[in-house]
Scaffold this motif. Structure first.
Motif, PDB file in Angstrom:
ATOM      1  N   MET A 231       0.814  -1.207   0.000  1.00  0.00           N
ATOM      2  CA  MET A 231       0.000   0.000   0.000  1.00  0.00           C
ATOM      3  C   MET A 231       0.852   1.263   0.000  1.00  0.00           C
ATOM      4  SD  MET A 231      -2.865   1.225   2.811  1.00  0.00           S
ATOM      5  CE  MET A 231      -3.851  -0.239   2.603  1.00  0.00           C
ATOM      6  N   PHE A 232       1.974   1.211   0.747  1.00  0.00           N
ATOM      7  CA  PHE A 232       2.803   2.405   0.886  1.00  0.00           C
ATOM      8  C   PHE A 232       4.072   2.358   0.034  1.00  0.00           C
ATOM      9  CE2 PHE A 232       0.204   2.309   4.728  1.00  0.00           C
ATOM     10  CZ  PHE A 232      -0.322   3.597   4.688  1.00  0.00           C
ATOM     11  N   TYR A 277       0.391   9.106   2.912  1.00  0.00           N
ATOM     12  CA  TYR A 277       1.101   9.215   1.630  1.00  0.00           C
ATOM     13  C   TYR A 277       1.983   7.989   1.443  1.00  0.00           C
ATOM     14  CZ  TYR A 277      -0.400  14.067   1.552  1.00  0.00           C
ATOM     15  OH  TYR A 277      -1.164  15.200   1.541  1.00  0.00           O
ATOM     16  N   SER A 278       2.036   7.466   0.228  1.00  0.00           N
ATOM     17  CA  SER A 278       2.958   6.375  -0.068  1.00  0.00           C
ATOM     18  C   SER A 278       4.369   6.943  -0.179  1.00  0.00           C
ATOM     19  CB  SER A 278       2.569   5.686  -1.378  1.00  0.00           C
ATOM     20  OG  SER A 278       2.826   6.537  -2.477  1.00  0.00           O
ATOM     21  N   GLU A 282       2.416   9.520  -3.507  1.00  0.00           N
ATOM     22  CA  GLU A 282       1.003   9.524  -3.860  1.00  0.00           C
ATOM     23  C   GLU A 282       0.137   9.587  -2.599  1.00  0.00           C
ATOM     24  OE1 GLU A 282      -0.358   9.572  -6.954  1.00  0.00           O
ATOM     25  OE2 GLU A 282       1.696   9.857  -7.640  1.00  0.00           O
ATOM     26  N   VAL A 284      -2.835   8.653  -0.182  1.00  0.00           N
ATOM     27  CA  VAL A 284      -3.599   7.423   0.031  1.00  0.00           C
ATOM     28  C   VAL A 284      -4.689   7.727   1.052  1.00  0.00           C
ATOM     29  CG1 VAL A 284      -3.519   4.986   0.651  1.00  0.00           C
ATOM     30  CG2 VAL A 284      -1.495   6.060  -0.352  1.00  0.00           C
ATOM     31  N   ASN A 285      -5.945   7.696   0.597  1.00  0.00           N
ATOM     32  CA  ASN A 285      -7.065   7.886   1.514  1.00  0.00           C
ATOM     33  C   ASN A 285      -7.289   6.595   2.284  1.00  0.00           C
ATOM     34  OD1 ASN A 285      -7.920   9.760  -1.067  1.00  0.00           O
ATOM     35  ND2 ASN A 285      -8.441  10.682   0.900  1.00  0.00           N
ATOM     36  N   ILE A 286      -7.413   6.712   3.594  1.00  0.00           N
ATOM     37  CA  ILE A 286      -7.413   5.548   4.480  1.00  0.00           C
ATOM     38  C   ILE A 286      -8.645   5.556   5.388  1.00  0.00           C
ATOM     39  CG2 ILE A 286      -6.213   4.456   6.410  1.00  0.00           C
ATOM     40  CD1 ILE A 286      -4.685   4.141   3.845  1.00  0.00           C
ATOM     41  N   ASP A 309      -7.446   0.931   2.203  1.00  0.00           N
ATOM     42  CA  ASP A 309      -7.248   1.940   1.162  1.00  0.00           C
ATOM     43  C   ASP A 309      -8.596   2.266   0.525  1.00  0.00           C
ATOM     44  OD1 ASP A 309      -6.560   3.517  -0.967  1.00  0.00           O
ATOM     45  OD2 ASP A 309      -5.022   2.180  -1.764  1.00  0.00           O
ATOM     46  N   THR A 311      -8.932   5.056  -1.424  1.00  0.00           N
ATOM     47  CA  THR A 311      -8.619   6.094  -2.412  1.00  0.00           C
ATOM     48  C   THR A 311      -9.562   6.012  -3.595  1.00  0.00           C
ATOM     49  OG1 THR A 311      -6.303   5.999  -1.730  1.00  0.00           O
ATOM     50  CG2 THR A 311      -6.791   7.075  -3.823  1.00  0.00           C
TER      51      THR A 311
END
Length: 485
Positions: A231-232, A277-278, A282, A284-286, A309, A311
């Motif tokens: 994810m990150f 944020y990754s 980018e 990342v909505n969590i 995630d 996003t």
């Protein structure tokens, strides 16, 4: 009773399995191999598997006690000894090689754990103690072997290990990001300021924002799973932890402040939406779920955090919201947004508010003669002109088929006229650009009006519409075309 009889009784009645054995044959075999130049017994046994069985055959069982018969399910010593091939088999090979190697290297007393089998086939995990009895070190002709049945313990350990592997597999391969964290230092910080008499925590962190930062720094990440790394965009756990400040930053500080507020109020089970944020940068909505595990509520030293995630969902929601307030064809705001903003401006201003009412000339004729695709192309060009002409806080909207408007808060008559001139200037540039592509000449009828504080905005809209229709009439009068379209 003689001492010899006492010893025999003690041997027979001992609560553990006892074997009196003669290893002298094994000793002679070892001496023979040494004379032949063998130095590494393990390698020697491994080179020819039959050599292990040869060593086993040199061991002679002289006597066993009652506990041994009970353990292995034998009625008599004769029955047990006649079936030793059923007792010593299978996965005990590695352990017996280890025992032979210890003897080879001169260790005449040692412990080991191995596997035997009862006569009914039951697997027995046993702890073995081997001792060459004093006075027999030269010949190894008297060796006492004791076996302790540790099957239950080993099975329990095996089940626990299997449960741990299962739980680890669930953790590692969970489809959501999982974090195991230690919040004990955060709890200590919160307890400390509570002990200092702080009761209004919300005000405290507003006055001392550095406290939130300190708490973030005190979180210790114990473990993360594979989905977290994916994810990150982290190559491995160490990379992730080295760059943790790149993941939790910016908006995260405010949401973490809310999280601390909940913890202060005793809410150890939480969920909220946050932005991370990754490592590639980018957003990342969590959707985060946070739980202090029940057995650790006194210390907060074991916390499970799950991150999903969302996003894609957020982007879909944003797009739906965009569609709800924008015209897809021209990319301008739509009538719904226009009406909401009119209502807001009517109530609150800021004043003065000016409006430009705009209509596309000739759209009906284009649609009738060349089809709606040609008409849509003209409408898109209007969107291009108006979106380039208008800057925030003003904005343009398509409010009907060929009807447009520009709302201009904090703009007087001179500002409205300047906007009209800017639109017409960009309109000329647009026509010049599309002239080389055999495009139609784009023509707009524009009317404007201004509303001051205390006046009715609806009346200004009506004045702007009236002025637009007058401009449209002049356009058709000049081109000799009947009607307004």
């Amino acid at each position: 009773m003689s001492s010899a009889s006492d010893l025999e009784s003690m041997f027979d009645l001992a609560p553990v399995s006892l074997w009196l054995e003669d290893y002298s044959g094994l000793k002679r075999l070892f001496d023979q191999w040494r004379a032949q130049g063998v130095e590494d017994l393990v390698a020697h046994l491994g080179a020819e598997p039959g050599r292990v069985q040869e060593c086993m055959s040199r061991l002679q069982v002289m006597r066993v006690n009652q506990s041994t018969l009970t353990l292995f399910g034998a009625a008599t010593q004769e029955e047990l000894l006649s079936r030793l091939d059923s007792v010593f088999r299978g996965d005990m090979a590695d352990s017996v090689i280890h025992e032979f190697d210890l003897l080879w290297r001169g260790q005449l007393s040692f412990d080991n754990q191995t596997v035997n089998y009862a006569l009914d086939g039951r697997r027995l995990d046993v702890h073995v103690h081997v001792r060459v009895l004093p006075g027999h070190e030269a010949a190894w002709d008297r060796v006492l072997v004791s076996l302790h049945d540790v099957t239950e313990r080993v099975q329990a350990e095996r089940q626990r290990a299997e449960s741990e592997r299962y739980a680890r597999g669930l953790f590692d391969h969970s489809p959501v990001s999982l974090w195991v964290e230690d919040f004990s230092a955060v709890k200590t910080l919160l307890d400390d300021i509570r002990a200092r008499g702080i009761s209004d925590f919300a005000t405290f962190i507003k006055v001392h924002p550095e406290f939130v930062t300190r708490c973030m720094q005190e979180i210790r990440v114990i473990d993360v799973n594979h989905e977290t790394l994916r994810m990150f965009a982290a190559a491995d756990k160490n990379t992730l932890l080295r760059h943790i400040s790149r993941i939790f930053r910016d908006e995260m500080r405010e949401s973490f402040g809310d999280q601390l507020q909940d913890l202060w109020n005793g809410k150890t089970l939480q969920q909220r939406e946050v932005l991370n944020y990754s490592l590639s940068g980018e957003p990342v909505n969590i959707h985060m779920q946070f739980a202090v595990l029940e057995d650790h509520l006194d210390t907060w030293d074991l916390v499970l955090v799950s991150l999903v995630d969302i996003t894609a969902r957020k982007k879909a929601e944003a797009y739906l919201e965009y569609l709800g307030k924008h015209d897809v064809l021209t990319q301008l705001h739509n009538r719904t947004f226009y009406t909401e903003e009119l209502n807001r401006l009517s109530r609150k201003g800021p004043w003065p508010v000016s409006v430009l009412a705009i209509d596309l000339n000739g759209l009906k004729n284009i649609n009738d003669e060349e089809g709606h695709a040609a008409g849509d192309a003209l409408l898109r060009r209007v969107g291009e002109v108006l979106s380039k002409a208008v800057d925030a806080p003003s904005w343009p909207a398509r409010i009907g088929g060929d009807e447009f408007a520009i709302l201009l808060p904090m703009t007087d008559e001179r500002g409205a006229e300047a906007m009209r001139e800017r639109v017409m200037s960009l309109l000329d540039l647009n026509n010049q650009f599309y002239a080389g592509q055999n495009g139609h000449v784009l023509s707009l009828a524009i009317g404007q009006a201004t509303c001051s504080a205390g006046d009715q905005l609806d009346l200004a809209l009506m004045r702007a519409d009236k002025a637009m229709y007058e401009d449209k009439a002049r356009h058709y009068d000049g081109h000799g075309a009947p009607g307004y379209a």
